[in-house]
Scaffold this motif. Structure first.
Motif, PDB file in Angstrom:
ATOM      1  N   SER A 156       0.821  -1.216   0.000  1.00  0.00           N
ATOM      2  CA  SER A 156       0.000   0.000   0.000  1.00  0.00           C
ATOM      3  C   SER A 156       0.853   1.262   0.000  1.00  0.00           C
ATOM      4  CB  SER A 156      -0.926   0.007   1.221  1.00  0.00           C
ATOM      5  OG  SER A 156      -0.178   0.048   2.432  1.00  0.00           O
ATOM      6  N   ASP A 157       2.143   1.128   0.328  1.00  0.00           N
ATOM      7  CA  ASP A 157       3.048   2.278   0.357  1.00  0.00           C
ATOM      8  C   ASP A 157       3.702   2.551  -0.992  1.00  0.00           C
ATOM      9  OD1 ASP A 157       2.802   2.762   3.211  1.00  0.00           O
ATOM     10  OD2 ASP A 157       3.985   0.940   3.496  1.00  0.00           O
ATOM     11  N   ILE A 158       3.550   1.645  -1.958  1.00  0.00           N
ATOM     12  CA  ILE A 158       4.231   1.786  -3.241  1.00  0.00           C
ATOM     13  C   ILE A 158       3.789   3.071  -3.942  1.00  0.00           C
ATOM     14  CG2 ILE A 158       4.492   0.789  -5.550  1.00  0.00           C
ATOM     15  CD1 ILE A 158       4.306  -1.972  -4.245  1.00  0.00           C
ATOM     16  N   SER A 159       4.751   3.811  -4.431  1.00  0.00           N
ATOM     17  CA  SER A 159       4.461   5.087  -5.077  1.00  0.00           C
ATOM     18  C   SER A 159       3.773   4.870  -6.430  1.00  0.00           C
ATOM     19  CB  SER A 159       5.756   5.881  -5.297  1.00  0.00           C
ATOM     20  OG  SER A 159       6.421   6.113  -4.068  1.00  0.00           O
ATOM     21  N   PRO A 160       2.785   5.705  -6.765  1.00  0.00           N
ATOM     22  CA  PRO A 160       2.131   5.569  -8.070  1.00  0.00           C
ATOM     23  C   PRO A 160       3.058   5.914  -9.226  1.00  0.00           C
ATOM     24  CG  PRO A 160       1.369   7.553  -6.947  1.00  0.00           C
ATOM     25  CD  PRO A 160       2.190   6.783  -5.955  1.00  0.00           C
ATOM     26  N   SER A 215      12.081  11.167  -3.362  1.00  0.00           N
ATOM     27  CA  SER A 215      12.084   9.773  -2.926  1.00  0.00           C
ATOM     28  C   SER A 215      10.873   9.067  -3.514  1.00  0.00           C
ATOM     29  CB  SER A 215      12.072   9.674  -1.400  1.00  0.00           C
ATOM     30  OG  SER A 215      10.886  10.256  -0.872  1.00  0.00           O
ATOM     31  N   GLY A 216      10.897   7.744  -3.494  1.00  0.00           N
ATOM     32  CA  GLY A 216       9.784   6.950  -3.988  1.00  0.00           C
ATOM     33  C   GLY A 216       9.893   5.535  -3.476  1.00  0.00           C
ATOM     34  N   VAL A 217       8.753   4.869  -3.365  1.00  0.00           N
ATOM     35  CA  VAL A 217       8.703   3.502  -2.838  1.00  0.00           C
ATOM     36  C   VAL A 217       8.365   2.544  -3.965  1.00  0.00           C
ATOM     37  CG1 VAL A 217       7.546   1.942  -1.223  1.00  0.00           C
ATOM     38  CG2 VAL A 217       8.022   4.313  -0.553  1.00  0.00           C
ATOM     39  N   ALA A 218       9.090   1.422  -4.030  1.00  0.00           N
ATOM     40  CA  ALA A 218       8.814   0.396  -5.034  1.00  0.00           C
ATOM     41  C   ALA A 218       9.108  -0.982  -4.448  1.00  0.00           C
ATOM     42  CB  ALA A 218       9.639   0.619  -6.299  1.00  0.00           C
ATOM     43  N   LYS A 219       8.539  -1.984  -5.088  1.00  0.00           N
ATOM     44  CA  LYS A 219       8.809  -3.378  -4.729  1.00  0.00           C
ATOM     45  C   LYS A 219       9.828  -3.931  -5.718  1.00  0.00           C
ATOM     46  CE  LYS A 219       6.543  -7.875  -4.105  1.00  0.00           C
ATOM     47  NZ  LYS A 219       5.243  -8.588  -4.127  1.00  0.00           N
ATOM     48  N   TRP A 220      10.933  -4.420  -5.193  1.00  0.00           N
ATOM     49  CA  TRP A 220      12.011  -4.924  -6.036  1.00  0.00           C
ATOM     50  C   TRP A 220      12.171  -6.427  -5.856  1.00  0.00           C
ATOM     51  CZ3 TRP A 220      13.646  -1.198  -9.195  1.00  0.00           C
ATOM     52  CH2 TRP A 220      13.507   0.118  -8.785  1.00  0.00           C
ATOM     53  N   GLY A 221      12.467  -7.104  -6.941  1.00  0.00           N
ATOM     54  CA  GLY A 221      12.739  -8.534  -6.893  1.00  0.00           C
ATOM     55  C   GLY A 221      14.002  -8.849  -7.667  1.00  0.00           C
TER      56      GLY A 221
END
Length: 262
Positions: A74-78, A141-147
């Protein structure tokens, strides 16, 4: 005026009190900058080294804290801002056109087992996912999910020798002033729990804008340390003979400090 008041006068109203402090302060800073600029431009490396000597020990004291915090989906930046000079070569264009099927990551230098890894090889290694905040030196800054593949796995695979102290990441891209973009990290930082070679972003392959086919994620560092479009990794004893010898492209060209932990 309200914001200026809260920042500069410590009051929450629509008066002019903050502006009366702000304007003289900015004028003083402008004067100091005008007087100092001839010296700092003429002796930029000296200023860089003096700054490192002054701030480095303070940073060292602060580095006992090891940031490992992660966020939720839910924190991931658009929107995640892309930056950096894009690769401009026939080699890279051919890789993009082929969906990176021909991509090969070279990992060598002071290691017992140099390797050349395709994207299939990288995906076959242990995978890690993390949702973290990217902090850019430009102030955003920005939030993303990394794999991707933890660098701990790469270390286990190639086994750096006792002489190896740093990992150098080379990009397919050039820096803003020409010449190959690169950055240097300590071996210790490569073993950090949140350091990885990311090939996924928000559940999809990393886009070319954000560093495809793989990019470094080193979550305890500022963004410019996280090389995009990684072409090769070299383990070395020191970096004195790389570029201008300051540990990275921006350190060489824009006089950044080498130590940039969050």
């Amino acid at each position: 005026r309200v914001n200026l008041n809260m920042m500069w006068a410590g009051v929450d109203d629509a008066s002019w009190s903050g502006l009366l402090v702000f304007v003289p302060a900015m004028a003083l800073l402008g004067l100091i900058s005008w007087l100092a600029s001839p010296l700092t431009i003429r002796h930029a490396r000296v200023v860089q080294r003096v700054g490192t000597a002054m701030v480095g020990p303070i940073k060292g004291l602060a580095e006992w804290w090891d940031p490992k915090g992660q966020l939720t989906e839910s924190d991931i930046s658009p929107f995640m801002w892309p930056n950096g000079t894009m690769p401009k070569s026939a080699e890279f264009d051919a890789l993009v056109a082929d969906g990176f099927a021909g991509y090969r990551l070279r990992v060598g230098g002071l290691v017992d087992t140099p390797v050349v890894l395709s994207m299939d090889d990288l995906r076959a290694l242990s995978k890690q996912e993390q949702i973290t905040t990217h902090f850019c030196i430009q102030g955003w800054s920005g939030v993303a999910k990394w794999g991707g593949v933890p660098m701990r796995t790469i270390l286990d695979l190639v086994r750096p020798t006792a002489e190896a102290r740093y990992a150098v990441f080379y990009s397919f891209a050039d820096g803003g002033e020409g010449g190959r973009y690169y950055d240097v990290h300590t071996i210790g930082n490569m073993g950090h729990a949140l350091t990885m070679l990311a090939y996924e972003m928000n559940g999809a392959p990393v886009s070319v804008l954000h560093g495809a086919p793989i990019r470094l994620r080193c979550e305890n560092e500022l963004g410019f340390k996280m090389v995009k479009w990684v072409a090769a990794i070299e383990f070395v004893h020191d970096f004195a003979d790389l570029g201008a010898g300051h540990g990275g492209y921006n350190e060489d060209h824009e006089f950044y400090g080498y130590r940039m932990p969050i």
